[in-house]
Enzyme design. Structure first.
Site, PDB file in Angstrom:
ATOM      1  CE  LYS A 150       5.842 -21.017   3.342  1.00 55.75           C
ATOM      2  NZ  LYS A 150       4.909 -20.334   2.360  1.00 55.75           N
ATOM      3  CE1 TYR A 201       1.958 -23.368   6.222  1.00 52.73           C
ATOM      4  CE2 TYR A 201       2.309 -22.845   3.906  1.00 52.73           C
ATOM      5  CZ  TYR A 201       2.157 -22.435   5.213  1.00 52.73           C
ATOM      6  OH  TYR A 201       2.214 -21.104   5.524  1.00 52.73           O
TER       7      TYR A 201
HETATM    8  P1  NDP Z   1       3.849 -10.121  -1.216  1.00 53.84           P
HETATM    9  O1  NDP Z   1       4.213 -10.109  -2.650  1.00 53.84           O
HETATM   10  O2  NDP Z   1       2.441  -9.834  -0.870  1.00 53.84           O
HETATM   11  O3  NDP Z   1       4.747  -9.079  -0.414  1.00 53.84           O
HETATM   12  C1  NDP Z   1       6.148  -9.087  -0.500  1.00 53.84           C
HETATM   13  C2  NDP Z   1       6.681  -7.713  -0.074  1.00 53.84           C
HETATM   14  O4  NDP Z   1       8.084  -7.768  -0.113  1.00 53.84           O
HETATM   15  C3  NDP Z   1       6.275  -6.585  -1.011  1.00 53.84           C
HETATM   16  O5  NDP Z   1       5.032  -6.026  -0.728  1.00 53.84           O
HETATM   17  C4  NDP Z   1       7.413  -5.604  -0.791  1.00 53.84           C
HETATM   18  O6  NDP Z   1       7.136  -4.857   0.384  1.00 53.84           O
HETATM   19  C5  NDP Z   1       8.596  -6.485  -0.471  1.00 53.84           C
HETATM   20  N1  NDP Z   1       9.527  -6.610  -1.613  1.00 53.84           N
HETATM   21  C6  NDP Z   1      10.781  -6.160  -1.635  1.00 53.84           C
HETATM   22  N2  NDP Z   1      11.360  -6.403  -2.803  1.00 53.84           N
HETATM   23  C7  NDP Z   1      10.437  -7.023  -3.572  1.00 53.84           C
HETATM   24  C8  NDP Z   1      10.439  -7.502  -4.922  1.00 53.84           C
HETATM   25  N3  NDP Z   1      11.530  -7.421  -5.695  1.00 53.84           N
HETATM   26  N4  NDP Z   1       9.319  -8.059  -5.401  1.00 53.84           N
HETATM   27  C9  NDP Z   1       8.219  -8.177  -4.623  1.00 53.84           C
HETATM   28  N5  NDP Z   1       8.165  -7.739  -3.351  1.00 53.84           N
HETATM   29  C10 NDP Z   1       9.263  -7.155  -2.824  1.00 53.84           C
HETATM   30  O7  NDP Z   1       4.301 -11.530  -0.638  1.00 53.84           O
HETATM   31  P2  NDP Z   1       3.757 -12.277   0.673  1.00 53.84           P
HETATM   32  O8  NDP Z   1       3.566 -11.301   1.754  1.00 53.84           O
HETATM   33  O9  NDP Z   1       2.626 -13.137   0.296  1.00 53.84           O
HETATM   34  O10 NDP Z   1       4.998 -13.249   0.999  1.00 53.84           O
HETATM   35  C11 NDP Z   1       6.182 -12.781   1.618  1.00 53.84           C
HETATM   36  C12 NDP Z   1       6.870 -13.941   2.323  1.00 53.84           C
HETATM   37  O11 NDP Z   1       6.018 -14.437   3.339  1.00 53.84           O
HETATM   38  C13 NDP Z   1       7.189 -15.140   1.419  1.00 53.84           C
HETATM   39  O12 NDP Z   1       8.435 -15.681   1.793  1.00 53.84           O
HETATM   40  C14 NDP Z   1       6.084 -16.124   1.706  1.00 53.84           C
HETATM   41  O13 NDP Z   1       6.478 -17.457   1.505  1.00 53.84           O
HETATM   42  C15 NDP Z   1       5.795 -15.838   3.162  1.00 53.84           C
HETATM   43  N6  NDP Z   1       4.400 -16.130   3.522  1.00 53.84           N
HETATM   44  C16 NDP Z   1       4.145 -16.922   4.594  1.00 53.84           C
HETATM   45  C17 NDP Z   1       2.859 -17.227   4.955  1.00 53.84           C
HETATM   46  C18 NDP Z   1       2.596 -18.079   6.151  1.00 53.84           C
HETATM   47  O14 NDP Z   1       1.444 -18.462   6.353  1.00 53.84           O
HETATM   48  N7  NDP Z   1       3.595 -18.367   6.973  1.00 53.84           N
HETATM   49  C19 NDP Z   1       1.719 -16.726   4.197  1.00 53.84           C
HETATM   50  C20 NDP Z   1       2.076 -15.864   3.098  1.00 53.84           C
HETATM   51  C21 NDP Z   1       3.382 -15.590   2.791  1.00 53.84           C
HETATM   52  P3  NDP Z   1       7.322  -3.270   0.419  1.00 53.84           P
HETATM   53  O15 NDP Z   1       6.380  -2.730  -0.642  1.00 53.84           O
HETATM   54  O16 NDP Z   1       6.918  -2.899   1.778  1.00 53.84           O
HETATM   55  O17 NDP Z   1       8.759  -3.003   0.103  1.00 53.84           O
END
Ligand code: NDP
Length: 366
Positions: free
Chosen positions: A129, A214
């Site tokens: 989401k 949420y």
């Molecule tokens: P993060 O910033 O922690 O991680 C995002 C990951 O996406 C990065 O680590 C990277 O992985 C990859 N990525 C690829 N391109 C980009 C870019 N241009 N900028 C930043 N990151 C990039 O985010 P979250 O993990 O917190 O969130 C990711 C998704 O998950 C969102 O859509 C968020 O809404 C959702 N989410 C849902 C939750 C829930 O409870 N359902 C809780 C938290 C988040 P890599 O280094 O491996 O390429």
């Protein structure tokens, strides 16, 4: 009609969870294989460790822009090196028979692209989401999965969280009487101005696209109705460097066909996590409501609320494992996930209306 449809979906999900294990095992003993796309905070720290709690799901591939992190993560979870992909080599996943489901855990504006590419590679998709950053993107994602004959599920974990499931059950059973009002606020303090969540091109919007989902979901699953109108107000200090591109605090009121009202809020400048339902015979309150753990609930009426006992677990040992296994069972049985792409699209239609209402300073009919 809407209530009937939702109840049927809940009942179907319960039946699916109860039956599919047996049916699936008879047909195919292999666990459903997931490719995790994006090794960020949620993918790496929350979702990956949860496969240990799953009965029907396993991680079989990783997609990351950081090869060293992917190699270390693969070693930890027993993923073979040949099943590590970059964003450039992602489409080769079509040739990997160990991957059934691609789980997109990327910044919001990348959800549509990777969902569509995954569907074209012949894979089912779980997408975090918010589903995407516009209605048009959501529609394209649904169409791509439909064309490919693949399932699409949104990572709405609260539909597998015991307190939220119990609150929905109680609300539907009339425990609070006729639902008159729902309130839900979600927020956390976003301190770092460099985060992608504060960059519109990657997030699609501010707190509404993140925690606001949420509050919006709660309004819909607690009332069991679809809103017919929305009135919103954006209260963001645009001089704050964190909020040059996206909103901080936004509040919105939803009107439902029964006459019930939902008053919702999301913010990036205070911590809040709350759902309250008021009916003509009582109330159901959750606080914290939608956290990863430690949620609590009170039910009762007229100041005589009591804390609810820990509800029976939802399907799966945790909300995350329940969500992962639900998709796995949907893939095996062919049944639609209870939180399908259409559910994400419904939310995005309302999100667009919230932004429009705040921008134009008027009520938007849905
Ligand atoms: P993060 O910033 O922690 O991680 C995002 C990951 O996406 C990065 O680590 C990277 O992985 C990859 N990525 C690829 N391109 C980009 C870019 N241009 N900028 C930043 N990151 C990039 O985010 P979250 O993990 O917190 O969130 C990711 C998704 O998950 C969102 O859509 C968020 O809404 C959702 N989410 C849902 C939750 C829930 O409870 N359902 C809780 C938290 C988040 P890599 O280094 O491996 O390429």
């Amino acid at each position: 009609m809407e209530l009937g449809r939702r109840d049927l979906l809940l009942a179907a999900a319960t039946l699916l969870a109860a039956q599919a294990g047996g049916i699936a095992r008879a047909a195919d003993d292999r666990k459903i294989g997931y490719a995790i796309v994006g090794l960020g905070s949620y993918g790496l720290n929350t979702i990956l460790p949860q496969f240990a709690n799953c009965e029907h799901s396993q991680v079989t591939a990783l997609v990351s822009g950081d090869r060293a992190k992917a190699l270390a993560t693969a070693a930890r979870y027993g993923v073979p090196e040949r099943s590590i992909y970059s964003y450039e080599t992602f489409d080769q996943i079509r040739d990997n028979p160990d991957v059934d489901v691609v789980y997109v855990i990327l910044p919001n504006s990348m959800h549509a692209e990777y969902t569509i590419r995954a569907a074209k590679a012949g894979k089912h998709v779980m997408c975090e989401k918010p589903m995407a950053v516009s209605v048009a993107e959501c529609e394209a994602m649904i169409a791509a999965c439909k064309t490919a004959g693949r399932k699409l599920m949104i990572g709405y974990r609260c539909h597998f969280e015991p307190y939220n499931l119990e609150a929905m059950r109680l609300a539907r059973a009339g425990a609070a009487g006729k639902v008159r009002y729902v309130r839900s606020e979600h927020g956390f303090v976003q301190r770092d101005p460099s985060k992608w969540r504060l960059k519109k091109a990657l997030s699609g919007g501010g707190s509404l696209m993140d925690m606001g989902v949420y509050s919006l979901q709660a309004a819909r699953y607690m009332t069991g109705e679809e809103p017919i109108a929305v009135t919103a107000r954006d209260s963001t200090d645009r001089t704050d460097p964190r909020f040059h591109e996206v909103e901080d605090m936004i509040e919105w009121t939803l009107e439902f066909p029964s006459g019930a009202i939902a008053s919702c809020l999301s913010m990036y400048s205070a911590n809040q996590n709350h759902i309250l339902l008021m009916g003509d015979q009582g109330r159901i309150e959750l606080e914290p409501a939608t956290r990863y753990g430690g949620n609590r609930m009170w039910t009762g009426k007229d100041g005589r609320e009591q804390e609810a006992p820990t509800p029976p677990p939802g399907p799966g040992r945790t909300q995350f494992a329940g969500q992962l296994d639900h998709m796995a069972l949907s893939v095996r049985s062919g049944a639609e996930p209870i939180v399908s792409g259409e559910e994400g699209l419904r939310d995005m239609r309302i999100v667009e209306a919230i932004y429009r209402s705040a921008r134009e300073g008027r009520t938007i009919k849905l």
